[in-house]
Design a protein around this motif. Structure first.
Motif, PDB file in Angstrom:
ATOM      1  N   UNK A   8       0.761  -1.333  -0.072  1.00  0.00           N
ATOM      2  CA  UNK A   8      -0.074  -0.082  -0.113  1.00  0.00           C
ATOM      3  C   UNK A   8       0.806   1.337   0.135  1.00  0.00           C
ATOM      4  N   UNK A   9       2.161   1.229  -0.241  1.00  0.00           N
ATOM      5  CA  UNK A   9       3.115   2.335  -0.172  1.00  0.00           C
ATOM      6  C   UNK A   9       3.383   2.758  -1.742  1.00  0.00           C
ATOM      7  N   UNK A  10       2.240   3.169  -2.233  1.00  0.00           N
ATOM      8  CA  UNK A  10       2.442   3.606  -3.661  1.00  0.00           C
ATOM      9  C   UNK A  10       3.228   4.788  -3.774  1.00  0.00           C
ATOM     10  N   UNK A  11       3.081   5.769  -2.996  1.00  0.00           N
ATOM     11  CA  UNK A  11       4.051   6.894  -3.305  1.00  0.00           C
ATOM     12  C   UNK A  11       5.543   6.753  -3.167  1.00  0.00           C
ATOM     13  N   UNK A  12       5.859   5.809  -2.331  1.00  0.00           N
ATOM     14  CA  UNK A  12       7.391   5.339  -1.968  1.00  0.00           C
ATOM     15  C   UNK A  12       7.599   4.619  -3.482  1.00  0.00           C
ATOM     16  N   UNK A  13       6.730   4.002  -3.844  1.00  0.00           N
ATOM     17  CA  UNK A  13       7.160   2.793  -4.896  1.00  0.00           C
ATOM     18  C   UNK A  13       7.276   3.835  -6.079  1.00  0.00           C
ATOM     19  N   UNK A  14       6.576   5.024  -6.279  1.00  0.00           N
ATOM     20  CA  UNK A  14       6.823   5.937  -7.187  1.00  0.00           C
ATOM     21  C   UNK A  14       8.189   6.470  -7.363  1.00  0.00           C
ATOM     22  N   UNK A  15       8.564   7.001  -5.973  1.00  0.00           N
ATOM     23  CA  UNK A  15       9.991   7.285  -5.916  1.00  0.00           C
ATOM     24  C   UNK A  15      11.147   6.562  -6.254  1.00  0.00           C
ATOM     25  N   UNK A  16      10.662   5.151  -5.831  1.00  0.00           N
ATOM     26  CA  UNK A  16      11.795   4.172  -6.129  1.00  0.00           C
ATOM     27  C   UNK A  16      12.041   3.933  -7.491  1.00  0.00           C
ATOM     28  N   UNK A  17      10.811   4.233  -8.160  1.00  0.00           N
ATOM     29  CA  UNK A  17      10.863   4.063  -9.725  1.00  0.00           C
ATOM     30  C   UNK A  17      11.879   4.795 -10.266  1.00  0.00           C
ATOM     31  N   UNK A  18      12.182   6.051  -9.903  1.00  0.00           N
ATOM     32  CA  UNK A  18      13.056   7.112 -10.439  1.00  0.00           C
ATOM     33  C   UNK A  18      14.376   6.620  -9.943  1.00  0.00           C
ATOM     34  N   UNK A  19      14.897   5.961  -9.080  1.00  0.00           N
ATOM     35  CA  UNK A  19      16.077   5.552  -8.749  1.00  0.00           C
ATOM     36  C   UNK A  19      16.826   4.397  -9.346  1.00  0.00           C
ATOM     37  N   UNK A  20      18.263   4.503  -9.201  1.00  0.00           N
ATOM     38  CA  UNK A  20      18.837   3.364  -9.532  1.00  0.00           C
ATOM     39  C   UNK A  20      19.404   2.483  -8.513  1.00  0.00           C
ATOM     40  N   UNK A  21      19.131   1.354  -8.326  1.00  0.00           N
ATOM     41  CA  UNK A  21      19.076   0.737  -6.960  1.00  0.00           C
ATOM     42  C   UNK A  21      19.755  -0.481  -7.165  1.00  0.00           C
ATOM     43  N   UNK A  22      20.659  -0.926  -6.325  1.00  0.00           N
ATOM     44  CA  UNK A  22      21.321  -2.198  -6.226  1.00  0.00           C
ATOM     45  C   UNK A  22      21.031  -2.855  -5.014  1.00  0.00           C
ATOM     46  N   UNK A  23      20.041  -3.495  -4.766  1.00  0.00           N
ATOM     47  CA  UNK A  23      19.695  -4.106  -3.589  1.00  0.00           C
ATOM     48  C   UNK A  23      20.785  -4.956  -2.783  1.00  0.00           C
ATOM     49  N   UNK A  24      21.106  -4.725  -1.487  1.00  0.00           N
ATOM     50  CA  UNK A  24      22.004  -5.399  -1.062  1.00  0.00           C
ATOM     51  C   UNK A  24      23.217  -4.878  -0.888  1.00  0.00           C
ATOM     52  N   UNK A  25      23.486  -3.795  -1.687  1.00  0.00           N
ATOM     53  CA  UNK A  25      24.982  -3.209  -1.937  1.00  0.00           C
ATOM     54  C   UNK A  25      24.777  -1.606  -1.293  1.00  0.00           C
ATOM     55  N   UNK A  26      25.970  -1.441  -0.753  1.00  0.00           N
ATOM     56  CA  UNK A  26      26.020  -0.062  -0.249  1.00  0.00           C
ATOM     57  C   UNK A  26      26.357   1.130  -1.161  1.00  0.00           C
ATOM     58  N   UNK A  27      27.061   1.932  -0.767  1.00  0.00           N
ATOM     59  CA  UNK A  27      27.300   3.277  -1.367  1.00  0.00           C
ATOM     60  C   UNK A  27      28.663   2.845  -2.135  1.00  0.00           C
ATOM     61  N   UNK A  28      28.627   3.308  -3.579  1.00  0.00           N
ATOM     62  CA  UNK A  28      29.680   2.771  -4.520  1.00  0.00           C
ATOM     63  C   UNK A  28      30.729   3.878  -4.442  1.00  0.00           C
ATOM     64  N   UNK A  29      31.747   3.623  -3.583  1.00  0.00           N
ATOM     65  CA  UNK A  29      32.659   4.789  -3.426  1.00  0.00           C
ATOM     66  C   UNK A  29      33.763   5.017  -4.429  1.00  0.00           C
ATOM     67  N   UNK A  30      33.845   4.009  -5.196  1.00  0.00           N
ATOM     68  CA  UNK A  30      34.918   4.161  -6.538  1.00  0.00           C
ATOM     69  C   UNK A  30      34.182   5.318  -7.295  1.00  0.00           C
TER      70      UNK A  30
END
Length: 634
Positions: free
Chosen positions: A83-105
């Motif tokens: 039921x978190x539609x608004x959060x789903x829309x925000x994630x839609x615009x992101x480039x995610x890599x689940x399980x990985x943290x910040x790419x410091x390189x």
């Protein structure tokens, strides 16, 4: 008299003309624009690239909280199912890599690029300022040179109508103000305009909607600037007009300081100064205060736009239509966008002040010049010094007659004395001989050549002149004498000094001929100053020698010595002597008596006394009146 009117200046044409003086350096101006464009492009790219660093950090933090192995779509589907539609829309615009943290390189690469962009941009900005500084200073150098050349082409009538302090203010204060205004505004103006264009492009690239909100600031800022600038422009013109007037008043007060003290008028002088100083203060304060409102007003508009961008941008991030880094970059752009607009507003007072000064300088450059020398010019073959007036007419004021149909001949070797009451036209004759003024009719010839067919330098090079008001410059006595003929040898300088009896008092001074005089000659007496100017004229070896009350400041004994020296020096030289003291011209070959611009009598001293006319009345007024008074008293 001669003061410019305090009227509103036509800003546009004057500013265009001032910028037009950069034309000789137009190639470098194009180079400066190119440097500025490159610097601005690199600087404008910085926030956009830095926004990617924000995205890497933010999306890395979110990815670290998601189960490893899940896909972006799995995360979106899970949020929708919960039921978190608004959060789903925000994630839609992101480039995610689940399980990985910040790419410091990737983060370090982005930060390195940003650092490189800003460093290179700064180098190009510094280089732009360096080149532009050279352009500005060369422009002002040419302007000063043009003003100096113009002054030498102006007729004497111009200086008669202009207070010296006012003219000096245009040549010094106004040109310095132009230099300062160009220096401070050109670089910022160019950079600000390029920055506005570059930022607009980047904002439309990121979000057309937010860009439209930001553009609202442009007409508001321009409207505020124009309204305020119109009100302050008149005050800037008045400020520099009052500056010139005050300088003229100060110069007059300091020059006549001794006279002010003698007559006890220092309180009146101080009152005049305070009144004019107060006018200058009010104009300057008003101009700076009103123009100073521009920047706070434009900053207020910028802050309103900033609030609108922050609110709308936050909503766009929330619905997934814009990434967080892009909003961050846009907020930076909005700040950078309003900053150059505010700078343009704050530069308005500098531009107005500089253009107001430029108009005053342009008025000087546009003043009517004396007539050009003839080409080709004529020149006497033999400099005997025969001078003739042929039906000469002249008027200072067209409505007031002065000299009409005047004819006279001064033969080589003659000493011609000119006497008459004040305003009779004696000094006017000298001004016409030297071509300080041109005859309204008739002609003046030197050795048979019309002086108007000669160059002024040639004519004045054949004429030596000693005025009642002595003029010495800062330098040694030797330098002041040598001014009459700079190429003269040491022996010639000494001969002229001996002939004018300068040598008589020089040896009483500690440094002799190397005694340094100030520009007013304050360390020698009035009579000694006059002797130095006479020696200067003798050294020039002119064909025509003009002495306008030249012995008025010399004591009786020195006057007799000078008369003897003049008798020896007038061989093959025409001498004009203007005198009020008739005792100084008894031995003149020809005495001209002038009244109301006309020669009413001419002859020798004895002939004119025998005629019992105007000369005899002048003579009796000087010598007989005191005797009659004594007789009456007895």
């Amino acid at each position: 008299m001669g003061m410019p009117a305090e009227k509103s200046m036509n800003f546009g044409p004057s500013a265009k003309r001032l910028i037009g003086r950069l034309r000789p350096d137009r190639a470098l101006v194009i180079f400066v624009i190119l440097l500025g464009a490159i610097s601005v492009v690199l600087s404008v790219l910085g926030p956009k690239v830095l926004g990617n660093a924000t995205n890497i950090i933010f999306e890395g933090v979110i990815s670290a909280q998601l189960p490893e192995g899940a896909t972006k779509q799995d995360v979106i589907d899970g949020l929708i199912a919960a039921g978190n539609t608004q959060q789903a829309e925000m994630v839609q615009g992101m480039n995610l890599n689940p399980g990985h943290g910040i790419d410091f390189n990737a983060l370090m690469i982005v930060l390195g690029i940003v650092l490189l962009l800003y460093v290179v941009s700064s180098v190009f900005m510094w280089l732009q300022g360096y080149v532009l500084n050279g352009i500005t200073q060369r422009t002002v150098l040419r302007l000063r040179r043009d003003v100096e050349d113009k002054i030498h082409r102006l007729p004497l009538s111009y200086f008669d109508k202009q207070p010296r302090g006012e003219l000096l203010s245009r040549v010094t204060n106004d040109i310095d103000n132009i230099s300062q205004s160009l220096q401070q505004t050109l670089s910022q103006l160019l950079t600000s305009l390029l920055t506005v264009v570059g930022i607009l492009i980047m904002m439309f690239w990121i979000s057309p909607l937010l860009a439209v909100i930001a553009i609202i600031a442009v007409p508001l800022t321009l409207g505020i600037t124009v309204v305020i600038a119109k009100r302050s422009q008149k005050l800037f013109v008045a400020q520099w007009t009052h500056t010139g007037t005050l300088n003229a008043q100060i110069e007059e007060g300091y020059t006549g300081h001794a006279l002010v003290k003698v007559f006890g008028r220092h309180k009146e002088v101080e009152a005049r100064f305070d009144a004019k100083n107060q006018e200058l203060y009010q104009a300057s304060f008003g101009a700076q205060f009103i123009s100073g409102i521009i920047m706070p007003a434009t900053m207020f508009v910028g802050n309103l736009v900033y609030v609108g961008i922050a609110v709308v941008g936050g909503l766009m991030v929330a619905n997934g239509s814009l990434r967080l880094g892009d909003v961050q970059a846009f907020i930076q752009y909005s700040r950078q966008f309003t900053q150059p607009l505010s700078q343009l507003g704050s530069m308005a007072n500098l531009l107005q002040s500089g253009v107001a000064s430029a108009e005053r300088v342009f008025e000087l450059l546009d003043a009517e010049e004396q007539s050009a020398d003839p080409v080709p010019a004529s020149s006497p073959q033999h400099g005997t010094g025969r001078l003739a007036f042929e039906n000469v007419s002249f008027r200072y004021d067209p409505e007031k007659p002065l000299i009409d149909d005047l004819s006279l001949v001064a033969e080589p070797g003659q000493t011609v004395a000119i006497v008459g009451p004040t305003g009779a036209g004696k000094t006017t004759l000298v001004n016409l001989i030297m071509r300080f003024y041109e005859p309204g009719g008739g002609r003046i010839t030197l050795d048979g050549i019309d002086t108007q067919q000669m160059t002024r330098d040639d004519l004045r090079g054949r004429t030596g002149m000693v005025l009642q008001d002595t003029w010495l410059f800062g330098g040694t006595i030797r330098d002041n004498i040598a001014y009459g003929r700079p190429e003269a040898s040491e022996e010639e300088i000494l001969d002229a000094a001996r002939a004018a009896y300068v040598d008589r008092f020089v040896h009483t001074l500690p440094d002799g001929y190397d005694t340094v005089l100030d520009d007013e000659g304050g360390n020698v007496s009035a009579g000694e100053k006059q002797l130095i100017t006479i020696a200067r004229a003798f050294l020039a070896k002119p064909s025509v020698l003009i002495l306008d009350e030249a012995t008025s400041s010399v004591d009786t004994r020195t006057e007799l010595l000078v008369q003897r020296a003049m008798s020896a020096l007038r061989k093959d030289r025409t001498s004009f002597v203007i005198a009020h003291r008739l005792s100084t011209i008894r031995d003149a070959d020809l005495i001209l008596v002038m009244e109301s611009g006309a020669i009413v009598e001419q002859g020798t001293h004895d002939e004119l006394l025998a005629a019992r006319g105007a000369y005899a009345r002048l003579y009796e007024a000087q010598f007989a009146a005191p005797v009659d008074s004594d007789d009456a008293a007895a």
